[in-house]
Design a protein around this motif. Sequence first.
Motif, short mmCIF file in Angstrom:
data_model
loop_
_atom_site.label_atom_id
_atom_site.label_comp_id
_atom_site.label_asym_id
_atom_site.label_seq_id
_atom_site.Cartn_x
_atom_site.Cartn_y
_atom_site.Cartn_z
N ARG A 11 5.32 4.95 -35.51
CA ARG A 11 6.57 3.74 -34.99
C ARG A 11 7.11 4.86 -35.26
O ARG A 11 8.74 4.54 -34.75
CB ARG A 11 6.99 3.04 -36.48
CG ARG A 11 5.29 1.85 -35.63
CD ARG A 11 5.71 0.75 -37.04
NE ARG A 11 5.54 1.52 -38.32
CZ ARG A 11 5.47 0.75 -39.74
NH1 ARG A 11 5.48 -0.64 -39.77
NH2 ARG A 11 5.29 1.76 -41.05
N LEU A 12 7.88 6.36 -36.01
CA LEU A 12 9.08 7.18 -36.20
C LEU A 12 8.77 8.08 -36.72
O LEU A 12 7.47 8.40 -37.08
CB LEU A 12 9.14 6.20 -37.62
CG LEU A 12 9.77 5.12 -38.27
CD1 LEU A 12 10.25 5.22 -39.40
CD2 LEU A 12 10.82 4.53 -36.89
N LEU A 13 10.10 8.14 -36.30
CA LEU A 13 9.87 10.21 -36.73
C LEU A 13 10.75 10.26 -37.85
O LEU A 13 12.28 9.69 -37.43
CB LEU A 13 10.32 11.25 -34.94
CG LEU A 13 9.13 11.17 -34.49
CD1 LEU A 13 9.03 11.77 -33.02
CD2 LEU A 13 7.60 11.93 -34.54
N VAL A 14 11.36 11.12 -38.54
CA VAL A 14 11.98 12.26 -39.41
C VAL A 14 12.52 12.94 -39.43
O VAL A 14 11.62 13.99 -39.67
CB VAL A 14 11.97 11.59 -41.27
CG1 VAL A 14 13.78 11.45 -41.37
CG2 VAL A 14 11.98 9.41 -41.09
N ILE A 15 13.69 13.17 -38.71
CA ILE A 15 13.99 15.47 -38.29
C ILE A 15 14.61 15.42 -39.12
O ILE A 15 15.63 14.72 -40.07
CB ILE A 15 13.83 15.35 -36.76
CG1 ILE A 15 15.39 14.49 -36.23
CG2 ILE A 15 13.24 14.63 -35.75
CD1 ILE A 15 16.62 14.91 -35.15
N ASP A 16 14.91 17.07 -39.38
CA ASP A 16 16.10 17.57 -39.95
C ASP A 16 16.96 18.25 -39.44
O ASP A 16 16.49 19.14 -38.96
CB ASP A 16 14.93 18.66 -40.82
CG ASP A 16 16.07 19.11 -41.98
OD1 ASP A 16 16.52 19.15 -41.91
OD2 ASP A 16 15.71 20.19 -42.85
N LYS A 17 17.59 17.49 -38.75
CA LYS A 17 18.97 18.09 -37.89
C LYS A 17 19.36 19.16 -38.60
O LYS A 17 20.12 19.79 -39.77
CB LYS A 17 19.92 16.47 -37.40
CG LYS A 17 20.66 17.26 -36.31
CD LYS A 17 21.75 16.30 -36.34
CE LYS A 17 22.82 16.41 -37.24
NZ LYS A 17 23.44 17.45 -36.94
N PRO A 18 19.43 20.13 -37.81
CA PRO A 18 20.12 21.48 -38.05
C PRO A 18 21.42 21.04 -38.01
O PRO A 18 22.58 20.44 -37.17
CB PRO A 18 19.80 22.23 -37.13
CG PRO A 18 18.92 21.53 -36.77
CD PRO A 18 18.87 20.53 -36.88
N ALA A 19 22.48 21.69 -39.16
CA ALA A 19 23.59 21.61 -38.95
C ALA A 19 23.98 22.13 -37.63
O ALA A 19 23.70 23.39 -37.52
CB ALA A 19 24.84 22.34 -40.23
N CYS A 63 17.89 14.19 -43.04
CA CYS A 63 17.20 13.18 -42.65
C CYS A 63 17.72 12.62 -41.59
O CYS A 63 19.63 12.40 -41.24
CB CYS A 63 16.85 12.78 -43.70
SG CYS A 63 15.71 13.44 -44.87
N LEU A 64 16.84 12.32 -40.18
CA LEU A 64 17.92 11.70 -39.27
C LEU A 64 16.16 10.86 -38.51
O LEU A 64 15.40 11.31 -38.28
CB LEU A 64 17.92 11.93 -37.89
CG LEU A 64 19.28 11.78 -36.97
CD1 LEU A 64 20.36 10.94 -37.54
CD2 LEU A 64 19.46 12.27 -35.18
N VAL A 65 16.33 9.58 -38.51
CA VAL A 65 15.19 8.80 -37.72
C VAL A 65 15.64 8.42 -36.57
O VAL A 65 16.33 8.01 -35.80
CB VAL A 65 15.61 7.18 -38.42
CG1 VAL A 65 14.51 6.32 -38.78
CG2 VAL A 65 15.80 7.42 -40.04
N LEU A 66 14.54 8.71 -35.75
CA LEU A 66 14.18 8.52 -33.97
C LEU A 66 12.91 7.94 -34.73
O LEU A 66 11.93 6.82 -35.20
CB LEU A 66 13.40 9.62 -33.64
CG LEU A 66 14.23 11.42 -34.06
CD1 LEU A 66 13.70 11.95 -33.24
CD2 LEU A 66 15.96 10.84 -33.48
N ALA A 67 12.94 6.04 -33.32
CA ALA A 67 11.66 5.32 -33.56
C ALA A 67 11.30 5.67 -32.47
O ALA A 67 11.88 5.84 -31.45
CB ALA A 67 12.43 4.23 -33.53
#
Length: 229
Positions: A11-19, A63-67
């Motif tokens: 259902r989900l991805l949680v990524i580590d968004k770079p600055a 942390c950033l959530v993608l559905a």
Amino acid sequence: MPVPILYQDQRLLVIDKPAGLAVHPGPRTPHSLEALLPAIADRAGIRRLPTIMHRLDRDTSGCLVLAITPASVRRVAGLFEQRLVHKLYWARLDALPEEDSGTIDAPLAKVSSAEAGWRMVVDPAGKRAVTRWRILDRPARLIEFRPETGRTHQLRVHANCLGTSIENDPVYGPIRGSAGRPLMRLHARMLEIPMSDRDPLTVTAPLPAEWQEDHAQFVQLDAQTAQST
């Protein structure tokens, strides 16, 4: 720009968004996370493009959530709307308040001018904004923020309410509008998402390498708190 995947299920991805990477494209940010979604989907082995469920400022990492599925888009959107997704941020400040912890309850409103552009300010007529905070390490000037609301630039303005600013903040810091500065030290450290009635999903993003290069003590703090946050 590599975008690490911290967590994945059906259902989900949680990524580590770079600055330095904007979430959405704009006049000053034509390259954005949206453009990287096909590559992220390919790396995750999914056929449909994931949907970005919230945003982080361009210079904020973590942390950033993608559905992935339409059902998960609806589920996560509802959780955010009900304020059931809990966020924890780490920030390095220009200076620390004397107190060790507290709560900031300061409403925010958007102001703009042709000369200075737009920014958020504390305004009694604005939307309510609440942030809980506590000092993590005084020598490292490290603070933990737990926002209870999700207003634009909330943590950056609430840092000003403590009589300081987030290090390298180009808008709310002491040297505003300067170019070529190091990236702002604000990191979305942890997300807690109650996707089921059982234990909530908790995902932690490691501190960016440049933070650890700034202060060796961050390496130890990162390891000590990775499990406890």
